[in-house]
Design a protein around this motif. Structure first.
Motif, PDB file in Angstrom:
ATOM      1  N   LEU A 156       0.811  -1.216   0.000  1.00 20.02           N
ATOM      2  CA  LEU A 156       0.000   0.000   0.000  1.00 20.02           C
ATOM      3  C   LEU A 156       0.845   1.267   0.000  1.00 20.02           C
ATOM      4  CD1 LEU A 156      -2.582  -1.065   2.751  1.00 20.02           C
ATOM      5  CD2 LEU A 156      -2.826  -1.275   0.261  1.00 20.02           C
ATOM      6  N   LEU A 157       2.172   1.124   0.128  1.00 23.43           N
ATOM      7  CA  LEU A 157       3.026   2.287   0.341  1.00 23.43           C
ATOM      8  C   LEU A 157       3.004   3.254  -0.839  1.00 23.43           C
ATOM      9  CD1 LEU A 157       4.933   3.595   2.337  1.00 23.43           C
ATOM     10  CD2 LEU A 157       6.808   2.248   1.372  1.00 23.43           C
ATOM     11  N   GLN A 158       3.036   2.735  -2.056  1.00 27.94           N
ATOM     12  CA  GLN A 158       3.060   3.622  -3.215  1.00 27.94           C
ATOM     13  C   GLN A 158       1.793   4.468  -3.277  1.00 27.94           C
ATOM     14  OE1 GLN A 158       3.866   1.728  -6.977  1.00 27.94           O
ATOM     15  NE2 GLN A 158       3.449   3.587  -8.161  1.00 27.94           N
ATOM     16  N   ASP A 159       0.636   3.829  -3.095  1.00 29.85           N
ATOM     17  CA  ASP A 159      -0.629   4.573  -3.120  1.00 29.85           C
ATOM     18  C   ASP A 159      -0.670   5.600  -1.988  1.00 29.85           C
ATOM     19  OD1 ASP A 159      -3.550   4.971  -3.824  1.00 29.85           O
ATOM     20  OD2 ASP A 159      -3.749   4.244  -1.762  1.00 29.85           O
ATOM     21  N   LEU A 160      -0.154   5.235  -0.822  1.00 25.56           N
ATOM     22  CA  LEU A 160      -0.135   6.155   0.315  1.00 25.56           C
ATOM     23  C   LEU A 160       0.698   7.388  -0.001  1.00 25.56           C
ATOM     24  CD1 LEU A 160       0.145   5.401   4.040  1.00 25.56           C
ATOM     25  CD2 LEU A 160       1.960   6.764   3.021  1.00 25.56           C
ATOM     26  N   LEU A 161       1.858   7.187  -0.611  1.00 22.12           N
ATOM     27  CA  LEU A 161       2.717   8.323  -0.947  1.00 22.12           C
ATOM     28  C   LEU A 161       2.010   9.278  -1.907  1.00 22.12           C
ATOM     29  CD1 LEU A 161       6.114   6.483  -1.460  1.00 22.12           C
ATOM     30  CD2 LEU A 161       5.501   7.998   0.435  1.00 22.12           C
ATOM     31  N   VAL A 162       1.309   8.735  -2.887  1.00 26.71           N
ATOM     32  CA  VAL A 162       0.603   9.571  -3.858  1.00 26.71           C
ATOM     33  C   VAL A 162      -0.489  10.377  -3.166  1.00 26.71           C
ATOM     34  CG1 VAL A 162      -0.910   9.542  -5.882  1.00 26.71           C
ATOM     35  CG2 VAL A 162       1.128   8.076  -5.811  1.00 26.71           C
ATOM     36  N   ARG A 163      -1.274   9.706  -2.327  1.00 31.41           N
ATOM     37  CA  ARG A 163      -2.392  10.378  -1.665  1.00 31.41           C
ATOM     38  C   ARG A 163      -1.922  11.479  -0.721  1.00 31.41           C
ATOM     39  NH1 ARG A 163      -4.748   7.414   1.833  1.00 31.41           N
ATOM     40  NH2 ARG A 163      -3.643   5.428   1.587  1.00 31.41           N
ATOM     41  N   TYR A 164      -0.931  11.169   0.091  1.00 26.08           N
ATOM     42  CA  TYR A 164      -0.538  12.133   1.118  1.00 26.08           C
ATOM     43  C   TYR A 164       0.362  13.234   0.556  1.00 26.08           C
ATOM     44  CZ  TYR A 164      -2.948   9.332   4.524  1.00 26.08           C
ATOM     45  OH  TYR A 164      -3.931   8.682   5.216  1.00 26.08           O
ATOM     46  N   ALA A 165       1.005  12.992  -0.562  1.00 22.11           N
ATOM     47  CA  ALA A 165       1.688  14.090  -1.251  1.00 22.11           C
ATOM     48  C   ALA A 165       0.654  15.050  -1.838  1.00 22.11           C
ATOM     49  CB  ALA A 165       2.593  13.540  -2.343  1.00 22.11           C
ATOM     50  N   ALA A 166      -0.413  14.511  -2.432  1.00 19.30           N
ATOM     51  CA  ALA A 166      -1.461  15.347  -3.019  1.00 19.30           C
ATOM     52  C   ALA A 166      -2.190  16.170  -1.960  1.00 19.30           C
ATOM     53  CB  ALA A 166      -2.458  14.479  -3.783  1.00 19.30           C
ATOM     54  N   GLN A 167      -2.295  15.630  -0.746  1.00 17.74           N
ATOM     55  CA  GLN A 167      -3.001  16.326   0.343  1.00 17.74           C
ATOM     56  C   GLN A 167      -2.103  17.312   1.090  1.00 17.74           C
ATOM     57  OE1 GLN A 167      -4.816  13.325   2.863  1.00 17.74           O
ATOM     58  NE2 GLN A 167      -5.619  12.237   1.095  1.00 17.74           N
ATOM     59  N   GLY A 168      -0.817  17.330   0.752  1.00 13.70           N
ATOM     60  CA  GLY A 168       0.091  18.241   1.428  1.00 13.70           C
ATOM     61  C   GLY A 168       0.642  17.721   2.731  1.00 13.70           C
ATOM     62  N   VAL A 169       0.357  16.484   3.085  1.00 10.08           N
ATOM     63  CA  VAL A 169       0.911  15.908   4.320  1.00 10.08           C
ATOM     64  C   VAL A 169       2.426  15.711   4.149  1.00 10.08           C
ATOM     65  CG1 VAL A 169       0.876  13.892   5.825  1.00 10.08           C
ATOM     66  CG2 VAL A 169      -1.276  14.819   4.932  1.00 10.08           C
ATOM     67  N   LEU A 170       2.827  15.288   2.960  1.00  9.50           N
ATOM     68  CA  LEU A 170       4.255  15.197   2.625  1.00  9.50           C
ATOM     69  C   LEU A 170       4.646  16.459   1.860  1.00  9.50           C
ATOM     70  CD1 LEU A 170       4.313  11.509   1.331  1.00  9.50           C
ATOM     71  CD2 LEU A 170       4.789  12.323   3.652  1.00  9.50           C
ATOM     72  N   CYS A 171       5.717  17.097   2.284  1.00  8.49           N
ATOM     73  CA  CYS A 171       6.075  18.376   1.642  1.00  8.49           C
ATOM     74  C   CYS A 171       7.486  18.383   1.078  1.00  8.49           C
ATOM     75  CB  CYS A 171       5.899  19.529   2.624  1.00  8.49           C
ATOM     76  SG  CYS A 171       7.083  19.558   3.982  1.00  8.49           S
ATOM     77  N   GLY A 172       8.237  17.321   1.250  1.00 16.92           N
ATOM     78  CA  GLY A 172       9.591  17.316   0.741  1.00 16.92           C
ATOM     79  C   GLY A 172      10.195  15.932   0.811  1.00 16.92           C
ATOM     80  N   PHE A 173      11.406  15.814   0.310  1.00 20.65           N
ATOM     81  CA  PHE A 173      12.099  14.524   0.337  1.00 20.65           C
ATOM     82  C   PHE A 173      13.596  14.789   0.302  1.00 20.65           C
ATOM     83  CE2 PHE A 173      11.728  15.654  -4.094  1.00 20.65           C
ATOM     84  CZ  PHE A 173      12.932  15.246  -4.655  1.00 20.65           C
ATOM     85  N   GLU A 174      14.345  13.784   0.683  1.00 17.15           N
ATOM     86  CA  GLU A 174      15.794  13.823   0.578  1.00 17.15           C
ATOM     87  C   GLU A 174      16.276  12.402   0.354  1.00 17.15           C
ATOM     88  OE1 GLU A 174      16.698  13.661   5.378  1.00 17.15           O
ATOM     89  OE2 GLU A 174      16.644  15.594   4.348  1.00 17.15           O
ATOM     90  N   SER A 175      17.467  12.290  -0.181  1.00 18.31           N
ATOM     91  CA  SER A 175      18.020  10.973  -0.458  1.00 18.31           C
ATOM     92  C   SER A 175      18.905  10.554   0.709  1.00 18.31           C
ATOM     93  CB  SER A 175      18.839  10.990  -1.745  1.00 18.31           C
ATOM     94  OG  SER A 175      19.340   9.690  -2.041  1.00 18.31           O
ATOM     95  N   ALA A 176      18.645   9.372   1.254  1.00 11.53           N
ATOM     96  CA  ALA A 176      19.454   8.854   2.353  1.00 11.53           C
ATOM     97  C   ALA A 176      20.842   8.521   1.845  1.00 11.53           C
ATOM     98  CB  ALA A 176      18.791   7.624   2.955  1.00 11.53           C
ATOM     99  N   ALA A 177      21.811   8.648   2.719  1.00  9.71           N
ATOM    100  CA  ALA A 177      23.197   8.340   2.345  1.00  9.71           C
ATOM    101  C   ALA A 177      23.360   6.844   2.130  1.00  9.71           C
ATOM    102  CB  ALA A 177      24.132   8.814   3.430  1.00  9.71           C
TER     103      ALA A 177
END
Length: 242
Positions: A221-242
């Motif tokens: 379900l993770l991919q769908d969750l990322l799409v939904r919560y990015a669209a809702q503004g819950v997720l606002c950024g990202f960074e690449s882990a080392a």
């Protein structure tokens, strides 16, 4: 101890004394301090106040202020320990849900005061090579707050808004709660436990690979969750882990 230090200590002791000082000048400050404490806590915890009533709430505020004196000139940060205090406050022992309602009130208060942030940069995200997707870490909006409770705290919170009669729409939990601003207004809502678990992992700094491994049967379900919560503004950024 210097004379000034002695005067300062005496003044603080007078403010926190259980009874008003005999000196009428100090009594004014004693009374005003309590009014300020009560006002700050009532502004941050309106649901708690409505549930227990003004007299009970004021007595709890006074006891809380003695146990957790403000460490800041900004009383907006004064109520952060109220939920923990209420969990051990004997007069509230019969109200098992009250500490979690206080936690939700405080989450709403913090969400209202939090900084703003723009939407996630989808163009930049689309440029991340597929081989690096698993190392991505997502950033939640600064106004997001999350909590979970064995009690129906969202229903209790909603029922005690100014235009409601205090009767919750449901009487059972548990609740997995996300608080997020809608415009300028913080809005708590319940989430499926699987969504709450995934967002909690991301909030704690888990990479996508780490979140995928931790979610087990819900990992798909993770991919769908990322799409939904990015669209809702819950997720606002990202960074690449080392």
């Amino acid at each position: 101890m210097s004379v000034l230090a002695g005067l300062q200590r005496g003044f603080i002791e007078a403010l926190y004394a259980a009874e008003p000082p005999a000196d009428p000048r100090l009594a004014i400050h004693h009374r005003n301090a309590r009014a300020n404490w009560r006002g700050a806590l009532a502004a941050a915890h309106p649901t708690v106040r409505r549930l227990v009533g003004g007299s009970f709430f004021d007595a709890a505020c006074d006891a809380y202020a003695l146990a957790h004196p403000s460490r800041s000139g900004d009383l907006a940060s004064f109520g952060g320990e109220l939920a923990r205090f209420l969990a051990g406050y004997a007069p509230a022992a019969a109200l098992a849900y009250l500490p979690d309602v206080a936690r939700l009130d405080w989450a709403v208060h913090e969400s209202f005061l939090a900084a703003d942030a723009g939407p996630i940069d989808l163009a930049a995200l689309s440029c991340v090579p597929q081989a690096d997707h698993g190392r991505l870490r997502f950033v939640l909006h600064p106004a997001v707050r999350m909590l979970q409770s064995a009690h129906p705290v969202v229903a209790i919170w909603e029922a005690n808004r100014a235009d409601r009669d205090g009767t919750p729409g449901r009487a059972e939990g548990p609740d997995h709660v996300l608080v997020m601003r809608d415009g300028f207004e913080p809005c708590p809502r319940t989430l499926p436990a699987s969504d709450w678990d995934a967002l909690s992992l991301l909030a704690a700094g888990a990479s996508l690979d780490e979140a995928f491994d931790a979610l087990g049967e819900h990992a798909a379900l993770l991919q769908d969750l990322l799409v939904r919560y990015a669209a809702q503004g819950v997720l606002c950024g990202f960074e690449s882990a080392a």
